[in-house]
Motif scaffolding. Sequence first.
Motif, PDB file in Angstrom:
ATOM      1  N   GLY A  81       0.790  -1.219   0.000  1.00  0.00           N
ATOM      2  CA  GLY A  81       0.000   0.000   0.000  1.00  0.00           C
ATOM      3  C   GLY A  81       0.822   1.269   0.000  1.00  0.00           C
ATOM      4  N   THR A  82       2.061   1.193   0.496  1.00  0.00           N
ATOM      5  CA  THR A  82       2.948   2.362   0.552  1.00  0.00           C
ATOM      6  C   THR A  82       4.322   1.988   0.009  1.00  0.00           C
ATOM      7  OG1 THR A  82       1.810   3.228   2.514  1.00  0.00           O
ATOM      8  CG2 THR A  82       3.994   4.105   2.035  1.00  0.00           C
ATOM      9  N   VAL A  83       4.751   2.683  -1.034  1.00  0.00           N
ATOM     10  CA  VAL A  83       6.086   2.490  -1.596  1.00  0.00           C
ATOM     11  C   VAL A  83       6.976   3.618  -1.093  1.00  0.00           C
ATOM     12  CG1 VAL A  83       7.483   2.404  -3.678  1.00  0.00           C
ATOM     13  CG2 VAL A  83       5.254   1.288  -3.640  1.00  0.00           C
ATOM     14  N   ILE A  84       8.093   3.252  -0.507  1.00  0.00           N
ATOM     15  CA  ILE A  84       8.981   4.193   0.177  1.00  0.00           C
ATOM     16  C   ILE A  84      10.320   4.242  -0.539  1.00  0.00           C
ATOM     17  CG2 ILE A  84      10.185   4.651   2.355  1.00  0.00           C
ATOM     18  CD1 ILE A  84       7.805   3.006   3.663  1.00  0.00           C
ATOM     19  N   ASP A  85      10.730   5.451  -0.921  1.00  0.00           N
ATOM     20  CA  ASP A  85      12.074   5.609  -1.478  1.00  0.00           C
ATOM     21  C   ASP A  85      13.065   5.575  -0.315  1.00  0.00           C
ATOM     22  OD1 ASP A  85      14.565   6.882  -2.506  1.00  0.00           O
ATOM     23  OD2 ASP A  85      13.362   7.034  -4.330  1.00  0.00           O
ATOM     24  N   PRO A  86      14.037   4.659  -0.359  1.00  0.00           N
ATOM     25  CA  PRO A  86      14.886   4.452   0.817  1.00  0.00           C
ATOM     26  C   PRO A  86      16.159   5.279   0.886  1.00  0.00           C
ATOM     27  CG  PRO A  86      15.330   2.739  -0.771  1.00  0.00           C
ATOM     28  CD  PRO A  86      14.264   3.623  -1.379  1.00  0.00           C
ATOM     29  N   HIS A  87      16.448   6.071  -0.181  1.00  0.00           N
ATOM     30  CA  HIS A  87      17.761   6.725  -0.138  1.00  0.00           C
ATOM     31  C   HIS A  87      17.886   7.791  -1.205  1.00  0.00           C
ATOM     32  CE1 HIS A  87      22.189   7.034  -0.941  1.00  0.00           C
ATOM     33  NE2 HIS A  87      22.222   6.998   0.361  1.00  0.00           N
ATOM     34  N   VAL A  88      18.162   9.006  -0.782  1.00  0.00           N
ATOM     35  CA  VAL A  88      18.585  10.088  -1.668  1.00  0.00           C
ATOM     36  C   VAL A  88      19.941  10.548  -1.142  1.00  0.00           C
ATOM     37  CG1 VAL A  88      18.130  12.440  -2.454  1.00  0.00           C
ATOM     38  CG2 VAL A  88      16.248  10.787  -2.289  1.00  0.00           C
TER      39      VAL A  88
END
Length: 244
Positions: A81-88
Amino acid sequence: MTYSLQLYTLRTALGEDLPGTIKRVAHLGYTAVEPYNFVATADELAAALAESGLTAPSGHAPLLSADQDEIFEAARKLGIGTVIDPHVERSHWTSDEDIRATAEALNAAAKKGAGYGITVGYHNHEFELEERVDGTSALEVLAGYLDPEVVLEVDTYWAAVGGEDPAELLRRLGDRVRFVHIKDGPLTKHNREQVAVGSGSMRVWDVLDAAPGLEAVVVELDDFDGDIFAAVADSLAYLTGGKK
């Protein structure tokens, strides 16, 4: 509370036997997992989750550097349900202008994700707390530029390593935080020094008390000098055993 496991913790085992590893996670008592870079393994992982009765409320994927439609299609297949970008990268957190650009990219991703029925979020490391803009942590500057639909997953261990009191940080960020990573250790940047939750220096229950409305608490060890499955099991036993 839903206790989930970030599957990066078991990356070696998953590479050797994905279905068997997922089944083992379920046998340990977890009801949910958080997949990472799940596009390539979506079909196999979906079958393994269904067979083991596990859900995946959230997942990590490089939304700001990969094909978003491909990511959202895979997430929908997995029930994420939630896609999280793990790193910038750290270089993008040193100025207000760069942080605003990251926020705008996440906001745009969230609009696309909404078309798939999926929420978008961001997950921190230590440097988003170490870096300051006019005295405010870069993570909190980001939060100020995010659309209301974009959520945060606060890695509470890395927040502490970055110099923040993670409980106070969670209280300041409020309902923006829908997930947290819980890990433990001596609060250093050395991944192999991490330990099972409840065995290190983190004030785990202070952290969890500061964010009572979470969708899931995600257990993670970036690395471990020992039996990783034992650490994963001990972490869940500590969390489900109540306050000490």
